[in-house]
Design a protein around this motif. Structure first.
Motif, PDB file in Angstrom:
ATOM      1  N   SER A 105      54.084  40.829  34.814  1.00 44.38           N
ATOM      2  CA  SER A 105      53.055  41.873  34.744  1.00 44.38           C
ATOM      3  C   SER A 105      51.703  41.219  34.986  1.00 44.38           C
ATOM      4  O   SER A 105      51.588  39.991  35.005  1.00 44.38           O
ATOM      5  CB  SER A 105      53.070  42.527  33.371  1.00 44.38           C
ATOM      6  N   GLU A 106      50.701  42.052  35.120  1.00 43.99           N
ATOM      7  CA  GLU A 106      49.329  41.580  35.320  1.00 43.99           C
ATOM      8  C   GLU A 106      48.912  40.557  34.257  1.00 43.99           C
ATOM      9  O   GLU A 106      48.244  39.585  34.562  1.00 43.99           O
ATOM     10  CB  GLU A 106      48.406  42.787  35.187  1.00 43.99           C
ATOM     11  N   ALA A 107      49.346  40.798  33.024  1.00 42.11           N
ATOM     12  CA  ALA A 107      48.935  39.916  31.926  1.00 42.11           C
ATOM     13  C   ALA A 107      49.577  38.533  32.056  1.00 42.11           C
ATOM     14  O   ALA A 107      49.102  37.569  31.454  1.00 42.11           O
ATOM     15  CB  ALA A 107      49.322  40.542  30.589  1.00 42.11           C
ATOM     16  N   ASP A 108      50.655  38.418  32.812  1.00 47.61           N
ATOM     17  CA  ASP A 108      51.394  37.159  32.888  1.00 47.61           C
ATOM     18  C   ASP A 108      51.237  36.442  34.221  1.00 47.61           C
ATOM     19  O   ASP A 108      51.988  35.497  34.516  1.00 47.61           O
ATOM     20  CB  ASP A 108      52.883  37.413  32.618  1.00 47.61           C
ATOM     21  N   ALA A 109      50.265  36.884  35.031  1.00 46.24           N
ATOM     22  CA  ALA A 109      50.131  36.340  36.394  1.00 46.24           C
ATOM     23  C   ALA A 109      49.995  34.817  36.408  1.00 46.24           C
ATOM     24  O   ALA A 109      50.509  34.155  37.308  1.00 46.24           O
ATOM     25  CB  ALA A 109      48.940  36.988  37.090  1.00 46.24           C
TER      26      ALA A 109
ATOM     27  N   PRO B  36      51.293  46.791  35.527  1.00 49.29           N
ATOM     28  CA  PRO B  36      50.320  46.581  34.458  1.00 49.29           C
ATOM     29  C   PRO B  36      50.944  45.963  33.201  1.00 49.29           C
ATOM     30  O   PRO B  36      52.170  45.981  33.045  1.00 49.29           O
ATOM     31  CB  PRO B  36      49.791  47.979  34.147  1.00 49.29           C
ATOM     32  N   PRO B  37      50.097  45.448  32.304  1.00 52.33           N
ATOM     33  CA  PRO B  37      50.592  44.752  31.113  1.00 52.33           C
ATOM     34  C   PRO B  37      51.548  45.545  30.210  1.00 52.33           C
ATOM     35  O   PRO B  37      52.543  44.971  29.770  1.00 52.33           O
ATOM     36  CB  PRO B  37      49.314  44.371  30.365  1.00 52.33           C
ATOM     37  N   PRO B  38      51.304  46.828  29.919  1.00 52.11           N
ATOM     38  CA  PRO B  38      52.218  47.462  28.956  1.00 52.11           C
ATOM     39  C   PRO B  38      53.673  47.397  29.454  1.00 52.11           C
ATOM     40  O   PRO B  38      53.956  47.707  30.618  1.00 52.11           O
ATOM     41  CB  PRO B  38      51.729  48.910  28.895  1.00 52.11           C
ATOM     42  N   ALA B  39      54.577  46.979  28.571  1.00 50.21           N
ATOM     43  CA  ALA B  39      55.974  46.780  28.960  1.00 50.21           C
ATOM     44  C   ALA B  39      56.571  48.053  29.539  1.00 50.21           C
ATOM     45  O   ALA B  39      57.379  48.010  30.465  1.00 50.21           O
ATOM     46  CB  ALA B  39      56.781  46.303  27.759  1.00 50.21           C
ATOM     47  N   ALA B  40      56.151  49.197  29.010  1.00 48.07           N
ATOM     48  CA  ALA B  40      56.704  50.469  29.474  1.00 48.07           C
ATOM     49  C   ALA B  40      56.375  50.717  30.943  1.00 48.07           C
ATOM     50  O   ALA B  40      57.021  51.528  31.597  1.00 48.07           O
ATOM     51  CB  ALA B  40      56.174  51.610  28.615  1.00 48.07           C
ATOM     52  N   GLU B  41      55.356  50.000  31.455  1.00 52.71           N
ATOM     53  CA  GLU B  41      54.984  50.177  32.863  1.00 52.71           C
ATOM     54  C   GLU B  41      55.413  48.987  33.723  1.00 52.71           C
ATOM     55  O   GLU B  41      55.115  48.932  34.908  1.00 52.71           O
ATOM     56  CB  GLU B  41      53.467  50.369  32.973  1.00 52.71           C
ATOM     57  N   SER B  42      56.061  47.996  33.111  1.00 52.11           N
ATOM     58  CA  SER B  42      56.479  46.827  33.899  1.00 52.11           C
ATOM     59  C   SER B  42      57.873  46.347  33.483  1.00 52.11           C
ATOM     60  O   SER B  42      58.864  46.752  34.085  1.00 52.11           O
ATOM     61  CB  SER B  42      55.433  45.710  33.766  1.00 52.11           C
TER      62      SER B  42
END
Ligand code: ADP
Ligand code: ADP
Ligand code: MG
Length: 657
Positions: free
Chosen positions: A33-37, A53-59
């Motif tokens: 996700s974006e947060a883990d780039a 995106p960062p929220p797990a529900a969206e990635s």
């Protein structure tokens, strides 16, 4: 064998899986996700695919995105790690339909074991001992009371779909059930979208013992002995070990056989864990089965020499287990500490932020001790609010339990983290406690041992010496730079409330010290001004302390003990004695925000009388609602926050008259 595997996970478990794949010559794909780039897993993988995106529900939780990534990269199989899609039967089915191998059990086994009510019924049919209780639908609160009274108090109300310690409540009497049943039902509905609740006997002073099982697609199942995970907060594990100090050979065999029987009954064909709750008398009852790799799998690997990730991959590929039960033996003892971004001094509240410093102990084998650190972070990385706040898993192995505990204590001492709250001092405290060493533990351990919350431990005599000597060495080093003419031999060292007369003479790389007439030898000093870690050897024993200069003297932490230490010349010590003691700011009449977060509600108004323990506000951080309670009786004088506000740690939320 597979040539390429996609890892549908992040953080330490993604890194863990990559390591085994590399050893097996399998290429890896990591989704992020974006947060883990910029994460370590992304850096280590052969290929990466961005999934949103960062929220797990969206990635990480979106099956479509994972499947697309598999197709894009040509991976042949998916390892789900734990959490996220690991216990999602429809995801496993979906992969099968697409011709992709799921590295985990068959969907039928996930389904049968995924639901606590269904798995208990299943277990009872397979002659596994289950906790006495009512596994079935419950109509309403009156029905729940009736069932509880039939079982006999205390009872536990549990969400059938629950996990991660959520959706669980103990009821000691009728009133608890009347209040608790609707509350657990509502929590289950909002957290798991499923409000089925069941009730079972609450085993008092229980222990959590679980059996690791491993199966293949040819009907073979073995167990890899037990792990004990009784050191828990909020029904969640923090320290685990293998084997369990509770079990004798007879119980170990019986538990292992039941776990294998259950696994065979669901045609289990991967790594999985059968959890039991055990009484101090070694009676044991089935709790649930986790149909995935478990967070604490390293301790099992350390005592059996089996790489569980490798075995999962081989089973998924269709290979037969290369060993039978008879080939498996317990070798030595292993401990695991979960290093969390949380503040042990404040009820273990999550504490997110940047790892300004991250220096783990050295991994590998030395003098018959193994240190292993499973991490997915590096210095400078952020522990974000979007995912689990675990920083790393520190494991140690030795021939005996005491050796493993000593090794853990020492490894924790040598683990340095700055920038956010972390639970290393707490973990170190447990390693230093006689009760933990005796093995007489239970899931109440933390509540029993720290009834007022964790405040650190008082110094032992050796620790007081150690911290005094460290402060003296630092003071001398600083003085030698700034004012060498003030260097002297005699000092007064005040460590906490205790005053010591010390004289020090330099030796090669160390100091020779007389402390109130006793001789101490400090050697191998590894510290330079500005460094936050002081390493040395005191009387032949290596140690590490965290150090920082303070307004007066130094603040030094060794394991679970923190002391302020002053080093004074005899003359300034005399003057120091005449100074009135400084008073800390009085915050007893305020409610401070325990961490950065979002105010969900403020439950009091100006003028209201509040009793100790009453809820005054609710704060959300890291997707957890934290209830803030009044610590004293009082009348509200001011309310400085409202629902929807973002607040910083230590911000004054409410003031009392
Ligand atoms: P385990 O049973 O694997 O030792 P826990 O009991 O702490 O671990 O949590 C149970 C499982 O719930 C975890 O393995 C993980 O799958 C999931 N889990 C718990 N907390 C989180 C979280 N914050 N984010 C994602 N998954 C979580
Ligand atoms: P989760 O899915 O959240 O892991 P579990 O059913 O495994 O839920 O329970 C979590 C923890 O709660 C256990 O490890 C144990 O400490 C405690 N627990 C669960 N059931 C009981 C029980 N009947 N009696 C006493 N403690 C229990
Ligand atoms: Mg569990």
């Amino acid at each position: 064998m597979f040539s390429k595997i996609l890892i549908a996970n992040r953080g330490e478990i993604a890194v863990r899986i990559i390591k085994t794949c590399r050893r097996m010559g399998i290429k890896t794909v990591v989704v992020y996700s974006e947060a883990d780039a910029d994460s370590m897993a992304v850096e280590m993988a052969d290929e990466t695919v961005f999934i949103g995106p960062p929220p797990a529900a969206e990635s990480y939780l979106v099956a479509d995105k994972i499947v697309d990534a598999v197709k894009l990269t040509g991976a042949e199989a998916v390892h789900p790690g734990f959490g996220f899609l690991s216990e999602n039967a429809s995801f496993a089915r979906r992969l099968a339909k697409e011709g992709i191998t799921f590295i985990g059990p068959n969907p039928h086994a996930i389904e049968a074991m995924g639901d606590k009510i269904e798995s208990k019924k299943f277990a009872a049919k397979a002659n596994i001992s289950v906790v006495p209780g009512h596994v079935g639908e419950i109509d309403d609160t009156a029905h729940a009371v009736k069932i509880s009274e039939d079982i006999g108090y205390p009872v536990m109300l549990k969400a059938s779909a629950g996990g991660g310690g959520k959706g669980i409540r103990v009821a000691w009497n009728r009133k608890d059930v009347e209040e608790g049943f609707p509350a657990v039902k509502a929590e289950a509905k909002s957290s798991f979208g499923d409000d089925r609740i069941f009730i079972e006997k609450f085993i008092e002073s229980p222990r959590h013992v679980e059996i690791q099982v491993l199966g293949d697609k040819h009907g073979n199942v073995v167990h890899l002995f037990e792990r004990e995970c009784s050191i828990q907060r909020r029904n969640q594990k923090v320290i685990e070990e293998a084997p369990s100090p509770l079990l004798d050979e007879k119980t170990r065999k019986a538990m292992g056989e039941q776990a294998v029987a259950l696994a065979k009954a669901v045609q289990y064909d991967s790594a999985g864990t059968v959890e039991f709750v055990a009484g101090q008398d070694r009676s044991f009852f089935f709790l649930e089965m986790n149909t995935r790799l478990q967070v604490e799998h390293p301790v099992t690997e350390l005592i059996t020499g089996v790489d569980l990730v490798e075995q999962m991959i081989r089973s998924a590929y269709g290979e037969k287990l290369a060993f039978t039960q008879k080939d498996l033996k317990i070798n030595g003892w292993a401990m695991e500490s979960r290093i969390y971004a949380e503040d042990p001094y404040r009820g273990f509240l999550p504490s997110i932020g940047r790892l300004v410093r991250y220096a783990p102990p050295k991994e590998g084998e030395t003098d018959g001790v193994i240190v292993r650190n499973d991490a997915g972070v590096r210095e400078g990385d952020e522990i974000s609010m979007f995912y689990d706040p675990m920083i790393s898993k520190l494991s140690t192995w030795g021939k005996t339990r005491n050796i493993a505990i000593d090794a853990m204590g020492r490894a924790l001492e040598d683990f340095h983290i700055e920038g956010l709250g972390q639970n290393i001092p707490f973990l170190a405290a447990v390693m230093d406690q006689k009760r933990f060493r005796s093995g007489k533990i239970s899931t109440n351990y933390i509540k029993d041992e720290f009834p007022e919350g964790f405040q650190g431990l008082p110094p032992t005599d050796r620790q007081r010496d150690l911290m005094s000597v460290v402060a003296l060495a630092m003071h001398r080093t600083l003085l030698a730079r700034a004012a060498p003419d003030q260097l002297r031999t005699d000092w007064i060292v005040i460590a906490g409330l205790k005053k010591m007369q010390m004289s020090a003479t330099a030796t090669d790389g160390g100091l020779s010290i007389q402390a109130d007439g006793r001789k101490l030898r400090l050697e191998d000093i590894q510290w330079r001004p500005g460094q936050p870690v002081f390493r040395g050897n005191l009387d032949g024993v290596d140690f590490t302390a965290s150090v920082r200069p303070a307004a007066e003297g130094f603040v030094i932490r060794h394991r679970a003990t923190t002391l302020r230490v002053l080093v004074l010349s005899p003359r300034s010590a005399e003057m120091h004695e005449k100074l009135p003691p400084k008073k800390a700011a009085d915050t007893s009449k305020m409610v401070l925000s325990p961490m950065p977060g979002l105010v969900v509600s403020v439950d009091v108004v100006v003028g209201q009388s509040v009793r100790t323990g009453e809820v005054v506000a609710v704060l959300e951080a890291m997707k957890m609602q934290n209830i803030i309670r009044a610590e004293h009786d009082g009348v509200v004088k001011a309310v400085n926050a409202a629902a929807g506000d973002s607040v910083a740690a230590d911000e004054v939320l409410i003031e009392f008259a």
